[in-house]
Design a protein around this motif. Sequence first.
Motif, mmCIF file in Angstrom:
data_model
loop_
_atom_site.group_PDB
_atom_site.id
_atom_site.type_symbol
_atom_site.label_atom_id
_atom_site.label_comp_id
_atom_site.label_asym_id
_atom_site.label_seq_id
_atom_site.Cartn_x
_atom_site.Cartn_y
_atom_site.Cartn_z
ATOM 1 N N UNK A 11 47.738 29.526 26.677
ATOM 2 C CA UNK A 11 48.663 30.595 27.273
ATOM 3 C C UNK A 11 48.087 31.882 27.287
ATOM 4 N N UNK A 12 47.703 32.307 28.315
ATOM 5 C CA UNK A 12 47.033 34.019 28.350
ATOM 6 C C UNK A 12 48.039 34.842 28.881
ATOM 7 N N UNK A 40 53.110 48.712 36.993
ATOM 8 C CA UNK A 40 52.664 49.012 38.669
ATOM 9 C C UNK A 40 53.780 49.777 39.301
ATOM 10 N N UNK A 41 53.548 51.175 39.247
ATOM 11 C CA UNK A 41 54.506 52.121 39.664
ATOM 12 C C UNK A 41 55.579 52.222 38.448
ATOM 13 N N UNK A 42 56.904 52.083 38.679
ATOM 14 C CA UNK A 42 57.698 52.312 37.701
ATOM 15 C C UNK A 42 58.226 51.075 37.140
ATOM 16 N N UNK A 43 57.450 49.894 37.428
ATOM 17 C CA UNK A 43 57.835 48.649 37.176
ATOM 18 C C UNK A 43 56.947 47.970 36.161
ATOM 19 N N UNK A 44 57.213 47.417 35.143
ATOM 20 C CA UNK A 44 56.340 46.792 34.193
ATOM 21 C C UNK A 44 56.338 45.336 34.284
ATOM 22 N N UNK A 45 55.295 44.747 34.445
ATOM 23 C CA UNK A 45 55.102 43.150 34.778
ATOM 24 C C UNK A 45 54.136 42.522 33.886
ATOM 25 N N UNK A 46 54.446 41.487 33.707
ATOM 26 C CA UNK A 46 53.374 40.474 32.750
ATOM 27 C C UNK A 46 53.012 39.317 33.644
ATOM 28 N N UNK A 47 51.763 38.953 33.327
ATOM 29 C CA UNK A 47 51.093 37.949 34.198
ATOM 30 C C UNK A 47 50.995 36.740 32.843
ATOM 31 N N UNK A 48 51.537 35.617 33.159
ATOM 32 C CA UNK A 48 51.093 34.544 32.235
ATOM 33 C C UNK A 48 50.391 33.636 32.952
ATOM 34 N N UNK A 49 49.292 33.118 32.300
ATOM 35 C CA UNK A 49 48.505 32.122 33.150
ATOM 36 C C UNK A 49 48.810 30.875 31.748
ATOM 37 N N UNK A 50 49.213 29.912 32.412
ATOM 38 C CA UNK A 50 49.318 28.749 31.470
ATOM 39 C C UNK A 50 48.445 27.585 31.592
ATOM 40 N N UNK A 51 47.398 27.836 32.388
ATOM 41 C CA UNK A 51 46.324 26.729 32.825
ATOM 42 C C UNK A 51 46.789 26.026 34.121
ATOM 43 N N UNK A 52 48.167 25.509 34.257
ATOM 44 C CA UNK A 52 48.618 24.870 35.395
ATOM 45 C C UNK A 52 49.169 25.881 36.413
ATOM 46 N N UNK A 53 49.802 27.044 35.888
ATOM 47 C CA UNK A 53 50.710 27.843 36.841
ATOM 48 C C UNK A 53 50.154 29.204 36.231
ATOM 49 N N UNK A 54 50.359 30.140 37.191
ATOM 50 C CA UNK A 54 50.218 31.656 36.836
ATOM 51 C C UNK A 54 51.636 32.151 37.358
#
Length: 140
Positions: A2-3, A9-23
């Motif tokens: 899991x990465x 981005x602007x006023x929003x904090x986002x998190x990108x999670x890469x499990x290997x099968x899904x992003x």
Amino acid sequence: MKITTDYVVGNAAIQIVNTGKKIKVIDIDKEKKKRYFLKLVFITLAASIFFVGSCFSIVKLQNTSTMLDKQNYLLRTEIEALQKENAVLQRENENIAVDYKELYKKAKRLGMKFPAEGQVYRYNAEKSTAVRIGGARPGK
């Protein structure tokens, strides 16, 4: 593997999670609100279960108290009836237990013949256990 990568981005904090099968792209503010809502629902559910359990417990205790009050009242009335019966029996016992010496003196004063205390035999009579046969008598 899991990465996780965090971005703003602007006023929003986002998190990108890469499990290997899904992003997955997760909005952190929305995720916090969602977790807060789930915690609130869980706490409310636990509190309501506790409240309902307490209500049932109170009703059960009230019913037990009512039943005990009824039994207490019945026992009190039984005690009063037994006390009255005991008082009647004591009065009867006092009337039966006449002092023999006083009775002997009164009889002598009146000029009556009365047996001495050594000549009197006392016994308790019980109901007869003899069998009585009813019906027509033979020979009549």
